[in-house]
Design a protein around this motif. Structure first.
Motif, mmCIF file in Angstrom:
data_model
loop_
_atom_site.group_PDB
_atom_site.id
_atom_site.type_symbol
_atom_site.label_atom_id
_atom_site.label_comp_id
_atom_site.label_asym_id
_atom_site.label_seq_id
_atom_site.Cartn_x
_atom_site.Cartn_y
_atom_site.Cartn_z
ATOM 1 N N ASN A 1 -12.058 -7.051 32.951
ATOM 2 C CA ASN A 1 -12.804 -7.349 32.612
ATOM 3 C C ASN A 1 -13.176 -8.860 32.501
ATOM 4 O O ASN A 1 -14.354 -9.434 33.363
ATOM 5 C CB ASN A 1 -14.174 -6.772 31.683
ATOM 6 C CG ASN A 1 -14.887 -5.529 31.855
ATOM 7 O OD1 ASN A 1 -15.651 -5.050 33.019
ATOM 8 N ND2 ASN A 1 -14.617 -4.269 30.964
ATOM 9 N N ALA A 2 -12.277 -10.085 31.954
ATOM 10 C CA ALA A 2 -12.293 -10.816 32.387
ATOM 11 C C ALA A 2 -11.872 -11.652 33.852
ATOM 12 O O ALA A 2 -12.126 -12.196 34.015
ATOM 13 C CB ALA A 2 -11.887 -11.420 30.981
ATOM 14 N N ILE A 3 -10.928 -10.702 34.244
ATOM 15 C CA ILE A 3 -10.701 -10.730 35.837
ATOM 16 C C ILE A 3 -11.510 -10.797 36.431
ATOM 17 O O ILE A 3 -11.817 -11.256 37.561
ATOM 18 C CB ILE A 3 -9.398 -10.006 36.010
ATOM 19 C CG1 ILE A 3 -7.987 -10.451 34.659
ATOM 20 C CG2 ILE A 3 -8.870 -9.885 37.372
ATOM 21 C CD1 ILE A 3 -6.617 -9.846 34.917
ATOM 22 N N ILE A 4 -11.719 -9.240 36.572
ATOM 23 C CA ILE A 4 -13.262 -9.564 37.741
ATOM 24 C C ILE A 4 -14.184 -10.561 37.223
ATOM 25 O O ILE A 4 -14.251 -11.355 38.244
ATOM 26 C CB ILE A 4 -13.422 -8.072 37.274
ATOM 27 C CG1 ILE A 4 -12.803 -7.074 37.370
ATOM 28 C CG2 ILE A 4 -14.770 -7.683 38.327
ATOM 29 C CD1 ILE A 4 -13.252 -5.523 37.457
ATOM 30 N N MET A 5 -14.300 -10.452 36.364
ATOM 31 C CA MET A 5 -16.112 -12.013 36.137
ATOM 32 C C MET A 5 -15.388 -13.508 36.760
ATOM 33 O O MET A 5 -15.624 -13.840 36.962
ATOM 34 C CB MET A 5 -15.995 -12.124 34.416
ATOM 35 C CG MET A 5 -16.895 -12.848 34.036
ATOM 36 S SD MET A 5 -16.811 -14.587 33.691
ATOM 37 C CE MET A 5 -15.361 -13.864 32.815
#
Length: 214
Positions: A166-170
């Motif tokens: 989720n951090a990478i996507i965000m």
């Protein structure tokens, strides 16, 4: 202690689920695009706490409760499937939006609001409910110690993978949004692919069997 096989299995399952467009991805991407990466990180912290809430509930016997009261699991399952179907329709309908479409209509909100929205979005995420109630118990080993201890370890693996994805996507949402904004055909393909995946997951959720008992 859980085995490497169990940990690897949970990591792969969570990786596949995290990469499937869902409520968390949509919320985090939208906030990061609208208010910047800092807002996305605050929202992500709420998402992380949501994971911990599910982990504590699972260790306390959430899956056992669902196994003892099948109608409770059925209600959660069908509600989750309906929510995923709604998200799929929002993307696939004429004029629908991709998670990476710039949302200038989202007003800036406070950090407390961002955190609470991230938390609530995750707590209402049917994918995460099913992960803890139905999937994690499948990796329990009677010889590996108390079920609650195994669930804590397996949940820890899920949280690390989920937060990382989720951090990478965000963090990449703004760049992806800018790229897609100049390529409407690619944006449309991404939107229909994401909507189709959500629709398929809605059907699979509705047809899934009851949870295993820890």
């Amino acid at each position: 202690m859980i085995t490497l096989t169990a940990a690897g299995g949970v990591a792969l399952v969570e990786l596949g689920m995290a990469l499937t467009p869902g409520p968390n991805m949509i919320h985090l991407a939208s906030r990061a695009i609208t208010q910047g990466r800092r807002a996305g990180l605050v929202s992500l912290s709420g998402t992380a706490v949501g994971f911990v809430c599910y982990l504590v509930a699972a260790a306390a016997g959430l899956s056992a409760l669902f196994a003892a009261v099948p109608v409770a699991f059925t209600v959660v399952k069908l509600a989750g499937a309906a929510y995923l179907a709604y998200l799929a329709w929002e993307m696939l309908r004429p004029g629908g939006r991709s998670p990476f479409t710039p949302r200038h209509d989202l007003p800036p909100v406070s950090d407390a609001r961002l955190f609470s929205m991230g938390l609530l979005t995750n707590l209402l995420n049917p994918k995460i409910a099913l992960m803890y109630a139905a999937l994690l118990p499948q990796f329990l080993d009677p010889q590996a110690g108390p079920p609650w201890a195994q669930l804590l370890q397996l949940g820890g693996v899920q949280i690390v993978v989920g937060i990382a994805v989720n951090a990478i996507i965000m963090l990449g949402a703004a760049r992806v949004s800018g790229f897609l904004a100049t390529r409407p055909r690619v944006m449309a393909a991404q939107r229909f692919t994401a909507g189709g995946l959500l629709g398929a997951f809605a059907v699979r959720t509705a047809l899934s069997q009851g949870p295993a008992t820890p």
